[in-house]
Design an enzyme around this catalytic site. Structure first.
Site, short mmCIF file in Angstrom:
data_model
loop_
_atom_site.label_atom_id
_atom_site.label_comp_id
_atom_site.label_asym_id
_atom_site.label_seq_id
_atom_site.Cartn_x
_atom_site.Cartn_y
_atom_site.Cartn_z
N ARG A 58 0.82 -1.22 0.00
CA ARG A 58 0.00 0.00 0.00
C ARG A 58 0.85 1.26 0.00
O ARG A 58 0.40 2.32 -0.44
CB ARG A 58 -1.00 -0.03 1.15
CG ARG A 58 -2.12 -1.06 0.92
CD ARG A 58 -3.06 -1.11 2.10
NE ARG A 58 -2.42 -1.60 3.29
CZ ARG A 58 -2.38 -2.89 3.67
NH1 ARG A 58 -2.99 -3.81 2.94
NH2 ARG A 58 -1.77 -3.26 4.76
N GLU A 95 5.53 -11.05 14.85
CA GLU A 95 5.06 -11.68 16.10
C GLU A 95 5.63 -13.10 16.21
O GLU A 95 6.12 -13.51 17.26
CB GLU A 95 3.53 -11.70 16.07
CG GLU A 95 2.92 -11.90 17.42
CD GLU A 95 1.40 -11.84 17.35
OE1 GLU A 95 0.87 -11.40 16.30
OE2 GLU A 95 0.76 -12.25 18.32
#
Ligand code: AMP
Length: 170
Positions: A58, A95
């Protein structure tokens, strides 16, 4: 113009507990899209930028539109394995595990002023790796700009406070 009204919250995407900030309604509206690009362009019009660097994917949409508005070139920072020519790489932690981004080694001249752009800063790990890449090739980063900041994740603490900019804060 209330740009926040063009950001759609999508709960539990891409996984449970995440509220995804969907910018496609904003991109789909020519007035809102243009207003966002104008807001960035006004801030950086006199900064002497030679290239806008956008982070896949994006960041490409916002970065390319902004580069044209500023009359400068665009440089893609891509996920590993996508760029065809000589490149350098930085890994960053997710993560679970790690990811990597790359930039063409010859994309920026030493000392050249660049603006780094992405759609959203969460933990800041992705943009921190992009900053490291740009520093590796000798760019002078004049700004690190995001359309959206998730303030509660405190990503901005990873960056020089004088260079960090976010248009919409949540
Ligand atoms: P981070 O490295 O944690 O700052 O994550 C930033 C990257 O992940 C950006 O490229 C964003 O597009 C994407 N991202 C992270 N969290 C979200 C979210 N809640 N909504 C939309 N995109 C996100």
């Amino acid at each position: 113009m209330d740009l926040k009204s063009y950001i759609r919250d999508v709960p539990d995407f891409p996984k449970p507990g995440i509220i995804f900030k969907d910018i496609t309604p904003l991109l789909g509206d020519p007035v809102a899209f243009s207003a966002m690009i104008d807001a960035f362009a006004e801030k950086y019009a006199d900064a002497g930028i030679r290239h806008v660097c956008g982070i896949e994917s994006r960041g490409f949409i916002i970065g390319a539109a902004l580069a044209l508005r500023l009359n400068v070139g665009f440089i893609p920072i891509r996920k590993a394995g996508k760029l065809p020519y000589k490149k350098i790489r930085r890994e960053y932690s997710l993560e679970y595990g790690t990811d990597a981004i790359e930039i063409h080694a010859d994309s920026v001249a030493r000392g050249e002023k660049v603006l780094l752009v992405d759609d959203l800063v969460a933990t800041g790990g992705t943009a921190e790796a992009a900053v490291a890449l740009l520093q590796d090739i000798g760019a002078e980063i004049v700004g690190i700009a995001f359309a959206i900041e998730l303030e509660f994740l405190r990503g901005r603490e990873k960056f020089d406070a004088n260079k960090f900019f976010a248009l919409l804060k949540y």
